[in-house]
Design an enzyme around this catalytic site. Structure first.
Site, short mmCIF file in Angstrom:
data_model
loop_
_atom_site.label_atom_id
_atom_site.label_comp_id
_atom_site.label_asym_id
_atom_site.label_seq_id
_atom_site.Cartn_x
_atom_site.Cartn_y
_atom_site.Cartn_z
N THR A 46 31.07 54.04 54.66
CA THR A 46 30.89 52.63 54.32
C THR A 46 29.75 52.47 53.33
OG1 THR A 46 31.65 52.00 56.51
CG2 THR A 46 30.46 50.34 55.25
N THR A 47 28.62 53.14 53.62
CA THR A 47 27.45 53.02 52.75
C THR A 47 27.71 53.64 51.38
OG1 THR A 47 26.10 53.13 54.75
CG2 THR A 47 24.96 53.44 52.67
N TYR A 109 41.42 45.23 59.62
CA TYR A 109 42.26 44.14 59.08
C TYR A 109 43.57 44.02 59.84
CZ TYR A 109 44.78 40.96 56.06
OH TYR A 109 45.50 39.90 55.59
N TYR A 135 34.75 56.77 64.64
CA TYR A 135 33.75 55.79 64.19
C TYR A 135 34.14 54.44 64.74
CZ TYR A 135 30.77 53.18 60.86
OH TYR A 135 29.85 52.35 60.28
N ARG A 140 32.61 45.36 61.89
CA ARG A 140 33.26 45.45 60.59
C ARG A 140 34.78 45.47 60.70
NH1 ARG A 140 30.99 46.77 55.72
NH2 ARG A 140 28.76 47.20 55.69
N LYS A 163 30.68 58.28 66.29
CA LYS A 163 29.59 57.49 65.74
C LYS A 163 29.70 56.13 66.41
CE LYS A 163 27.77 55.35 61.52
NZ LYS A 163 27.97 55.11 60.06
N ILE A 204 23.97 58.90 62.36
CA ILE A 204 24.57 58.83 61.02
C ILE A 204 23.98 57.58 60.40
CG2 ILE A 204 26.68 58.62 59.67
CD1 ILE A 204 28.10 60.21 61.86
#
Length: 293
Positions: A46-47, A109, A135, A140, A163, A204
């Protein structure tokens, strides 16, 4: 199976003004992390703005990181999608690039049912031989991985860890109790100490983009049982961590890395430049932490 322990940076993806990936700056960032003690590198998370990179670009970024690291620390590739077939494509591409593991976020989504979540991860795990880190970041994606689901997924041989970014320490504790040998990593920079106190093996990290040595030292202190040092490091980092999440990640952290002089703060839409207020706060917190800007 454990891919790494300690601090893994979810590395930002440097970009030129036209939005193309700046591979020279990416190589320089990776080299800096290696000298600062970062224990593993996560590319295209994501980052790393993976959501705005094409499949081909993700492959190129991952290949560049693998080449630059040259086996010195584990490289983990983001390979998540809300389309299982696309996630398999990303995972297979990363495997061919020579990564050490995969970080696979839940579908987002369109999401899925409880049964669909298990089938999604089963399909990806069966398509590759690499170890996989789940994850879970419902803030999000709108999808949580429950402790019971973690227990079920842990039965798949190459699903080895999670994570955990739910922010729910009770959930982390339940996972640790249900699946004692499953590897847990903090997905929140402000919760490294409590997650590792429950048996987690590291983090992470977004903040490691800015303070790689501090994040390494924090996790090393916890692994060595020096909780007093770890607690001090965690609390000293809190104001900076809060500033790094003042706007949606990775907008502030990329600006912070730019303030350190390590890249140009260029983004792809829908991400854009942070506000002047955010930049000022980042500048002040970087200085307050003792960094040169």
């Amino acid at each position: 199976m454990q891919i790494f322990e300690g601090s893994a940076v979810a590395i930002v993806t440097p970009m030129n003004q036209d939005g193309s990936v700046n591979f020279d700056q990416l190589n320089e960032l990776v080299a800096w992390h290696l000298t600062e003690g970062t224990d593993a590198i996560v590319a295209c998370g994501t980052t790393g703005e993976a959501a705005t990179l094409t499949t081909k670009e993700q492959g190129q970024v991952i290949e560049a990181v693998v080449k630059k690291v040259n086996g010195q620390v584990p490289v983990i590739a983001g390979a998540g999608s809300n389309n299982t077939a696309h996630a398999i494509e990303l995972a297979s591409q990363a495997e061919q690039a020579g990564v050490d593991g995969l970080l696979v976020v839940t579908p987002y989504y369109n999401k899925t049912s409880a049964a669909g979540l298990i089938l999604h991860y089963q399909a990806i795990a069966h398509a590759v031989k690499l170890p996989i880190i789940l994850y879970s970041v419902a803030s999000r994606t709108g999808m949580n991985i429950t402790p019971a689901q973690v227990k079920e997924l842990a039965q798949i041989e190459n699903i080895v860890g999670i994570k955990e970014a739910s922010g729910n320490l009770s959930q982390v504790a339940e996972i640790a109790a249900l699946v004692p040998d499953f590897v847990i990593y903090s997905g929140n920079d402000d919760q490294v100490v409590p997650v590792m106190a429950l048996g987690g093996k590291g983090v992470i990290s977004t903040a490691a983009n800015v303070v790689p040595k501090a994040m390494h030292d924090l996790t090393a202190a916890m692994l060595n049982g020096d909780w007093a040092t770890a607690r001090t490091l965690q609390l000293d980092l809190l104001p900076l961590i809060h500033a790094l999440f003042k706007e949606v990640n990775p907008i502030p952290v990329k600006e912070a890395v730019a303030l350190l002089g390590k890249l140009e703060a260029n983004y792809r839409l829908p991400l854009t430049q942070p506000t002047a207020e955010t930049i000022e706060e980042l500048h002040n917190e970087l200085l307050s932490y003792g960094l040169e800007v």
